[in-house]
Write an enzyme that holds these catalytic residues in place. Sequence first.
Site, PDB file in Angstrom:
ATOM      1  N   ASP A   1       2.135  -9.381   3.602  1.00 49.32           N
ATOM      2  CA  ASP A   1       1.767  -9.507   5.020  1.00 49.32           C
ATOM      3  C   ASP A   1       1.265 -10.943   5.245  1.00 49.32           C
ATOM      4  OD1 ASP A   1      -0.364  -7.563   7.282  1.00 49.32           O
ATOM      5  OD2 ASP A   1       0.535  -9.560   7.476  1.00 49.32           O
TER       6      ASP A   1
ATOM      7  N   GLU B   1     -14.251  -5.827  -7.358  1.00 49.72           N
ATOM      8  CA  GLU B   1     -13.105  -4.917  -7.210  1.00 49.72           C
ATOM      9  C   GLU B   1     -13.393  -3.652  -8.014  1.00 49.72           C
ATOM     10  OE1 GLU B   1     -10.308  -4.631  -5.387  1.00 49.72           O
ATOM     11  OE2 GLU B   1     -10.120  -2.747  -6.475  1.00 49.72           O
TER      12      GLU B   1
ATOM     13  N   GLU C   1     -21.314  -1.570  -3.537  1.00 50.95           N
ATOM     14  CA  GLU C   1     -22.651  -1.088  -3.144  1.00 50.95           C
ATOM     15  C   GLU C   1     -23.430  -0.572  -4.340  1.00 50.95           C
ATOM     16  OE1 GLU C   1     -19.682  -0.121  -2.391  1.00 50.95           O
ATOM     17  OE2 GLU C   1     -19.590   1.882  -1.556  1.00 50.95           O
TER      18      GLU C   1
ATOM     19  N   GLU D   1     -11.546  -8.125   3.234  1.00 46.76           N
ATOM     20  CA  GLU D   1     -10.452  -7.637   4.087  1.00 46.76           C
ATOM     21  C   GLU D   1     -10.534  -6.121   3.981  1.00 46.76           C
ATOM     22  OE1 GLU D   1      -8.093  -5.643   5.217  1.00 46.76           O
ATOM     23  OE2 GLU D   1      -6.466  -6.265   3.908  1.00 46.76           O
TER      24      GLU D   1
ATOM     25  N   GLU E   1     -10.260   4.719   6.273  1.00 45.88           N
ATOM     26  CA  GLU E   1     -10.669   4.407   4.907  1.00 45.88           C
ATOM     27  C   GLU E   1     -12.184   4.169   4.863  1.00 45.88           C
ATOM     28  OE1 GLU E   1      -6.758   1.767   3.736  1.00 45.88           O
ATOM     29  OE2 GLU E   1      -8.606   1.359   2.660  1.00 45.88           O
TER      30      GLU E   1
ATOM     31  N   HIS F   1       1.208  -5.541   8.347  1.00 48.13           N
ATOM     32  CA  HIS F   1       1.531  -4.264   7.691  1.00 48.13           C
ATOM     33  C   HIS F   1       0.821  -3.087   8.354  1.00 48.13           C
ATOM     34  CE1 HIS F   1      -2.335  -4.909   5.656  1.00 48.13           C
ATOM     35  NE2 HIS F   1      -2.296  -3.661   5.270  1.00 48.13           N
TER      36      HIS F   1
HETATM   37  N1  LIG Z   1      -8.002  -3.442   4.111  1.00 46.65           N
HETATM   38  C1  LIG Z   1      -7.885  -2.356   3.430  1.00 46.65           C
HETATM   39  N2  LIG Z   1      -7.898  -1.146   4.028  1.00 46.65           N
HETATM   40  N3  LIG Z   1      -7.698  -2.408   2.125  1.00 46.65           N
HETATM   41  C2  LIG Z   1      -7.502  -3.690   1.447  1.00 46.65           C
HETATM   42  C3  LIG Z   1      -8.661  -3.976   0.534  1.00 46.65           C
HETATM   43  C4  LIG Z   1      -8.906  -2.853  -0.387  1.00 46.65           C
HETATM   44  C5  LIG Z   1      -9.316  -3.374  -1.781  1.00 46.65           C
HETATM   45  O1  LIG Z   1     -10.735  -3.286  -1.871  1.00 46.65           O
HETATM   46  C6  LIG Z   1     -11.106  -2.451  -2.965  1.00 46.65           C
HETATM   47  N4  LIG Z   1     -12.308  -1.727  -2.544  1.00 46.65           N
HETATM   48  C7  LIG Z   1     -12.430  -0.864  -1.500  1.00 46.65           C
HETATM   49  N5  LIG Z   1     -13.701  -0.425  -1.410  1.00 46.65           N
HETATM   50  C8  LIG Z   1     -14.398  -1.051  -2.405  1.00 46.65           C
HETATM   51  C9  LIG Z   1     -15.764  -1.026  -2.822  1.00 46.65           C
HETATM   52  N6  LIG Z   1     -16.666  -0.268  -2.179  1.00 46.65           N
HETATM   53  N7  LIG Z   1     -16.135  -1.789  -3.868  1.00 46.65           N
HETATM   54  C10 LIG Z   1     -15.232  -2.560  -4.515  1.00 46.65           C
HETATM   55  N8  LIG Z   1     -13.916  -2.630  -4.185  1.00 46.65           N
HETATM   56  C11 LIG Z   1     -13.515  -1.885  -3.132  1.00 46.65           C
HETATM   57  C12 LIG Z   1      -9.910  -1.554  -3.178  1.00 46.65           C
HETATM   58  O2  LIG Z   1      -9.862  -1.080  -4.516  1.00 46.65           O
HETATM   59  C13 LIG Z   1      -8.751  -2.480  -2.859  1.00 46.65           C
HETATM   60  O3  LIG Z   1      -8.378  -3.259  -3.979  1.00 46.65           O
END
Ligand SMILES: NC(=[NH2+])NCCC[C@H]1O[C@@H](n2cnc3c(N)ncnc32)[C@H](O)[C@@H]1O
Length: 418
Positions: free
Chosen positions: A103, A153, A182, A196, A205, A354
């Site tokens: 994207d 991550e 967190e 992001e 999500e 996307h």
């Molecule tokens: N834009 C989105 N909808 N998703 C894109 C980012 C999502 C990325 O953040 C990671 N991720 C999501 N929540 C968390 C969290 N609380 N802590 C660490 N990594 C995270 C997840 O594993 C993925 O690699």
Amino acid sequence: MQTEKVEEEDDAPEEYVALCDFTASGSEQLSFITGDKLLVHNKSSADWWWAELQGVIGYVPASYLRLDGAEEGDDASLEDPWQDDEYFGSYGTLRLHLEMLSDRSRTETYRQVIVSNSASLRDKVVMDLGCGTGIISMFCAQLAKPSMVYAVEASSMAEHTRQLVKQNGCEEVVTVLQGRAEELELPEQVDILVSEWMGNCLLFEFMVESVLLARDRWLRDGGVMWPSSAALALVPCQADSYYTETMAFWERPYGLDFTPLQPLAQQEFFTKPKFSHLIDPEDCLCAPCDVICLNMYTVQVRDLEEMTGEFQFCVEKPGIFHGFTAWFTVQFESLEMGGATVELNTGPNSDPTHWKQTLFMLDRPIQVYAGDSIHGNIVLRRNPVWRRHMTVALHWTINSNTDDSQANISLHYTSIFI
Ligand SMILES: NC(=[NH2+])NCCC[C@H]1O[C@@H](n2cnc3c(N)ncnc32)[C@H](O)[C@@H]1O
């Protein structure tokens, strides 16, 4: 991200207890309040079940119910409300990262933010929350000179991200930490929290909850949030092709009359959002408006439980009102006083992303005319059980003063989308 939970059909009705209130949005749905005991006769789909309450029958949202007798925290009946295994499992593979990295509009915007703030990023401490493959962290290390970037991550992608950071000569600046943002410990406060986190309709999500918790714990006073603000945009629209594909189709397929299936089609296709919809700007019946705005410095996790936005649209051209389309924008304020704000807009007049847009179909289309008013509100209600999901309720009224058959008749609708 939608996860279908399909359970086997049982013969004897099972008793379920309502975990929160639900207001029906059509004659075929059943309203209830927290604590009501419903008899579920048929689990016709993953989202909607056929149930009975005090002798009245109707469709109810399955995710609002829990098997009676299963206590809170009874892990036999209630999986992880965050569905973390599934969620972080999906981010441990390349498919979603490939989609996000492909994207260009999304990824180039984050690069633009780093480039246009490179001078002010010097010697700063950055946290990249949910770094995925580490692209944003490596932009920081390559295009600016921060003193440290904590690339956080939670998924198993983190071990590959460490390799990519080394492969690209960023290991001096970028430290990859695996864990939920967190929960893990950072060695210091950060000056900038970049992430992001946006999902469909901005909030799906609910990764944003993690961003707010990390903000409260790790962003130093006066630190910067990227994105700094976010908005959900909405517009009444035509959706003739989707309507034709899913509803008109049943009128005369192969010369046969399949119209008795149309109520089922309405229930199956028009009672949940159509993600990844690409709306043609021509299908907008008027200018969009921002219905929900988030200030990333002040919004609180408790505010996410229920967010309401008012809207008032004036139809600009005659057409068929099939539904509403939603998308989001996020803004990145400059680190320099008076510097330009960068915006990522996922709407129909910007480069496609996307996320595309999300379409909410009405139960039935309505002919509208220039000058008609469509006003009401949108309510995003977080699911009390499944914490990465929410329902979207649209309440609206149309005042038409041109079509004499509907002169000044107010048509009031409510639709609930799971
Ligand atoms: N834009 C989105 N909808 N998703 C894109 C980012 C999502 C990325 O953040 C990671 N991720 C999501 N929540 C968390 C969290 N609380 N802590 C660490 N990594 C995270 C997840 O594993 C993925 O690699």
